[in-house]
Design a protein around this motif. Sequence first.
Motif, PDB file in Angstrom:
ATOM      1  N   ALA A 442     -95.034 104.092   6.418  1.00 41.85           N
ATOM      2  CA  ALA A 442     -93.084 104.481   6.095  1.00 41.85           C
ATOM      3  C   ALA A 442     -93.212 105.464   4.948  1.00 41.85           C
ATOM      4  N   ASP A 443     -93.990 105.578   3.855  1.00 42.66           N
ATOM      5  CA  ASP A 443     -93.768 106.670   2.953  1.00 42.66           C
ATOM      6  C   ASP A 443     -94.073 108.010   3.593  1.00 42.66           C
ATOM      7  N   HIS A 446     -90.874 108.993   5.635  1.00 46.69           N
ATOM      8  CA  HIS A 446     -89.897 109.296   4.958  1.00 46.69           C
ATOM      9  C   HIS A 446     -90.250 110.483   4.321  1.00 46.69           C
ATOM     10  N   ASP A 449     -89.761 116.278   6.470  1.00 45.77           N
ATOM     11  CA  ASP A 449     -88.499 116.716   6.695  1.00 45.77           C
ATOM     12  C   ASP A 449     -87.709 116.777   8.001  1.00 45.77           C
ATOM     13  N   THR A 529     -88.159 103.344  10.087  1.00 41.57           N
ATOM     14  CA  THR A 529     -87.061 104.261   9.946  1.00 41.57           C
ATOM     15  C   THR A 529     -85.864 103.245   9.870  1.00 41.57           C
ATOM     16  N   THR A 532     -79.498 104.869   9.027  1.00 43.20           N
ATOM     17  CA  THR A 532     -78.827 105.249   7.738  1.00 43.20           C
ATOM     18  C   THR A 532     -77.638 104.796   7.222  1.00 43.20           C
TER      19      THR A 532
END
Length: 533
Positions: A442-443, A446, A449, A529, A532
Amino acid sequence: MIPTVRAVLGRILTDLGSTLVEVVAGDPDPVRPVGGVLIHDPMDEPARLPGAVVLGVGVAGAPAVAALVERAAGLGAAAVIVRSPVAVDDTVAVAVAGSGVPVLGLTPGASWAQVAALLRALLAVDEFAGEDLAGAGEDVGGPLSGDLFALANAIAALLDGPVTVEDRGGKVLAFSSRQDEGDPARIATILDRQVPAEKLRDLEARGAFHALYRSEGPLYVDGVADKPRVAIAVRAGGEILGSIWVVVQDRLGPDGEHALTEAAKVAALHLLRRRAGEDVGHRLRADLLATVLEGGAAAPQAAARLGLTAQPACVLALTVLGDSSAPDLLAAGHRSGEALALHLAAVHPRAATASLGGVTYAVLPSGSDEAAVRVADTFLSRIAPRVPAVIGLGRLAAHPGELPRSRADADRALRVLTAGGTPHRVAHLSDVYVASLLLELADRVHAEDDLPDNPVARLRAYDAEHHSALTETLAAWLDTFGDVVAAAAAVHIHPNTFRYRLKRLAEVADLDLADPGARFEAMLHLRLTPPTP
């Protein structure tokens, strides 16, 4: 090779700042070495001692302070100390700026002799830590407390009564002989090395501690025990360090009260030296442990000085759950770290503990992973539920060179525990390995870009535009292994409605729900992810 520990100005200010001195002019260099102590004498030219702290006894007024600063600069001094309040004007400011020698103010009422002896003791402690501790093993970090017991015996001889020296919490730091001449309360105090709780409550209710800490001289206390007491506060500047208690038959005469007052000043020096020695020991152990955990050329020598070369060991990483910036959490973390150090010291005398970067690390010599788990579980059960702490465990290291890898394991396990990826409070990396991999993946996701297009991203975009719940539908279906009835119940809709949504999301996302690979990729995207906000 690990460098010798030397006193620096910043550490001396840290040790004495809350008690004896404050910076009144200049900006002290915290890493400036301190080489000794000089007492200012206007009638004599002292020998040059680079890095000395100059004691300006009797120096008062801005012109005299400025002259002392300039003279100290010529001697290569690190700082000057004068009695507060210090007159600081442009003359002093210019002298300090031009010389780089800061001016420190000594707390009113503090003894110059005490300050000189304390500074020399701090320098001696550092020299002791840098040289004598090199091969001390378990003695690293032991308290350099001074001979408080000899002082207690001397007071007992002067005042003809058994003596205890206690800290502010009633813990007995030293005691004299002849305690059998006391009473049952005193004997219980000596046996437990602590004033009984009921006696402390009684003294507090009577206002005895309030009166004791406000008084500059001896205080007589009657009615708390079978025999009366005389006590005096042990203070350095404005800080109360503890107290001296003497069992007496009658009130002391003027000579006895004077002797007890002077003894309190000597006891203050011992207690300050004791605290300074403990601080040096703690810092030294923390530095050595950090060296061991980081690895490198100096790690084997550091491990040898900590006594960690004799048997296998593993790394424990402790932290407290919650907002890391909250003051209460920081205090809880500090207390938990101290409690862990005490617990491990009882388990194994070679255990080493230090707080690094907000995490308390411990190296525990252990013969098996199971033994380390038992130790961690036992500790957490004792502090729960007051403190929501978790412990990550590293693999067993056969020799000190493997401890950095054990620390890395403990860090990875601890991250899973703090992220809520497991209900457990203690975990090996092997217990949470998949969860750890997902966090690391996940790092990376994230950090990208521009993530590539994928079915989950298309579903989320569609939901955002049409205010639908297709992403939720997919997640429920995957979580229930394709059981439509169970998935529909999870999202509170009719199974037929759920089937319609499932068909619709497959079209919108261009997702083949019959393909195991596609299902796995969708599960990963949902996990890695988050939507949002």
